[in-house]
Design a protein around this motif. Structure first.
Motif, PDB file in Angstrom:
ATOM      1  N   GLY A 179      -2.066 -19.296  14.078  1.00  0.00           N
ATOM      2  CA  GLY A 179      -3.458 -19.588  13.777  1.00  0.00           C
ATOM      3  C   GLY A 179      -3.813 -19.617  12.303  1.00  0.00           C
ATOM      4  O   GLY A 179      -4.987 -19.581  11.955  1.00  0.00           O
ATOM      5  N   CYS A 185      12.862 -25.410  10.312  1.00  0.00           N
ATOM      6  CA  CYS A 185      12.470 -26.429   9.341  1.00  0.00           C
ATOM      7  C   CYS A 185      13.647 -26.929   8.518  1.00  0.00           C
ATOM      8  O   CYS A 185      13.691 -28.092   8.136  1.00  0.00           O
ATOM      9  CB  CYS A 185      11.392 -25.881   8.400  1.00  0.00           C
ATOM     10  SG  CYS A 185       9.842 -25.549   9.239  1.00  0.00           S
ATOM     11  N   GLU A 203      -4.277 -21.592   9.091  1.00  0.00           N
ATOM     12  CA  GLU A 203      -4.407 -22.942   8.560  1.00  0.00           C
ATOM     13  C   GLU A 203      -4.446 -22.872   7.038  1.00  0.00           C
ATOM     14  O   GLU A 203      -5.470 -22.550   6.447  1.00  0.00           O
ATOM     15  CB  GLU A 203      -5.663 -23.612   9.117  1.00  0.00           C
ATOM     16  CG  GLU A 203      -5.643 -23.798  10.626  1.00  0.00           C
ATOM     17  CD  GLU A 203      -4.484 -24.658  11.116  1.00  0.00           C
ATOM     18  OE1 GLU A 203      -4.086 -25.613  10.421  1.00  0.00           O
ATOM     19  OE2 GLU A 203      -3.961 -24.361  12.199  1.00  0.00           O
ATOM     20  N   GLU A 241       6.333 -27.615   6.028  1.00  0.00           N
ATOM     21  CA  GLU A 241       6.658 -27.659   7.454  1.00  0.00           C
ATOM     22  C   GLU A 241       6.539 -26.272   8.082  1.00  0.00           C
ATOM     23  O   GLU A 241       6.028 -26.128   9.193  1.00  0.00           O
ATOM     24  CB  GLU A 241       8.073 -28.208   7.648  1.00  0.00           C
ATOM     25  CG  GLU A 241       8.200 -29.687   7.316  1.00  0.00           C
ATOM     26  CD  GLU A 241       9.633 -30.185   7.465  1.00  0.00           C
ATOM     27  OE1 GLU A 241      10.409 -29.582   8.232  1.00  0.00           O
ATOM     28  OE2 GLU A 241       9.968 -31.173   6.804  1.00  0.00           O
ATOM     29  N   ALA A 243       2.946 -25.446   8.647  1.00  0.00           N
ATOM     30  CA  ALA A 243       2.401 -26.153   9.807  1.00  0.00           C
ATOM     31  C   ALA A 243       2.783 -25.434  11.102  1.00  0.00           C
ATOM     32  O   ALA A 243       1.939 -25.246  11.988  1.00  0.00           O
ATOM     33  CB  ALA A 243       2.893 -27.601   9.828  1.00  0.00           C
ATOM     34  N   LEU A 244       4.037 -25.010  11.199  1.00  0.00           N
ATOM     35  CA  LEU A 244       4.468 -24.261  12.385  1.00  0.00           C
ATOM     36  C   LEU A 244       3.771 -22.913  12.472  1.00  0.00           C
ATOM     37  O   LEU A 244       3.383 -22.473  13.558  1.00  0.00           O
ATOM     38  CB  LEU A 244       5.986 -24.063  12.374  1.00  0.00           C
ATOM     39  CG  LEU A 244       6.821 -25.267  12.784  1.00  0.00           C
ATOM     40  CD1 LEU A 244       8.304 -24.959  12.619  1.00  0.00           C
ATOM     41  CD2 LEU A 244       6.530 -25.663  14.217  1.00  0.00           C
ATOM     42  N   GLY A 276       0.862 -22.270  11.404  1.00  0.00           N
ATOM     43  CA  GLY A 276      -0.494 -22.569  11.845  1.00  0.00           C
ATOM     44  C   GLY A 276      -0.573 -22.724  13.353  1.00  0.00           C
ATOM     45  O   GLY A 276      -1.485 -22.197  13.995  1.00  0.00           O
ATOM     46  N   GLN A 277       0.398 -23.426  13.920  1.00  0.00           N
ATOM     47  CA  GLN A 277       0.422 -23.626  15.366  1.00  0.00           C
ATOM     48  C   GLN A 277       0.656 -22.315  16.114  1.00  0.00           C
ATOM     49  O   GLN A 277       0.031 -22.058  17.130  1.00  0.00           O
ATOM     50  CB  GLN A 277       1.526 -24.617  15.741  1.00  0.00           C
ATOM     51  CG  GLN A 277       1.277 -26.018  15.271  1.00  0.00           C
ATOM     52  CD  GLN A 277       2.488 -26.913  15.500  1.00  0.00           C
ATOM     53  OE1 GLN A 277       3.531 -26.470  15.969  1.00  0.00           O
ATOM     54  NE2 GLN A 277       2.356 -28.179  15.138  1.00  0.00           N
ATOM     55  N   ARG A 278       1.551 -21.504  15.598  1.00  0.00           N
ATOM     56  CA  ARG A 278       1.966 -20.305  16.324  1.00  0.00           C
ATOM     57  C   ARG A 278       1.121 -19.070  16.029  1.00  0.00           C
ATOM     58  O   ARG A 278       1.018 -18.184  16.864  1.00  0.00           O
ATOM     59  CB  ARG A 278       3.426 -20.004  16.011  1.00  0.00           C
ATOM     60  CG  ARG A 278       4.346 -21.099  16.518  1.00  0.00           C
ATOM     61  CD  ARG A 278       5.772 -20.830  16.199  1.00  0.00           C
ATOM     62  NE  ARG A 278       6.573 -21.999  16.567  1.00  0.00           N
ATOM     63  CZ  ARG A 278       7.837 -22.150  16.267  1.00  0.00           C
ATOM     64  NH1 ARG A 278       8.480 -21.201  15.619  1.00  0.00           N
ATOM     65  NH2 ARG A 278       8.477 -23.232  16.625  1.00  0.00           N
TER      66      ARG A 278
END
Length: 85
Positions: free
Chosen positions: A56, A16, A58, A46, A49-50, A52-54
């Motif tokens: 789970g 980030c 949120e 940022e 967000a990453l 969350g993607q990696r």
């Protein structure tokens, strides 16, 4: 999903902030405020967000902006998936 580690957080923050692998957080930085470490709220958003993607997790923008230290970040990321299950 697996738990996010301090090393995972360091990698995400480096992505980030555009840092290379020679910079980053030392292990004693867990309780140091992100602002003292040079990370602003945009970098944390940022990173969340990453995460969350990696992993789970949120997190809302309000949750992220209330996080002060790397330890708090890890605690929030690792608690969110467990409570959502």
């Amino acid at each position: 999903m697996s738990l996010m580690t301090f090393d995972d957080l360091k990698k995400i923050l480096a992505e980030c902030a555009g840092e290379d692998e020679t910079t980053g957080l030392a292990a004693d930085a867990l309780d140091t405020p992100f602002t003292d470490l040079g990370y602003d709220s945009l970098a944390l958003l940022e990173a969340a967000a990453l995460a969350g993607q990696r992993f789970g997790a949120e997190l809302t923008d309000d949750e992220v902006t209330s996080i002060v230290t790397p330890r708090e970040f890890l605690d929030r990321v690792n608690v969110v998936p467990a409570t959502a299950a």
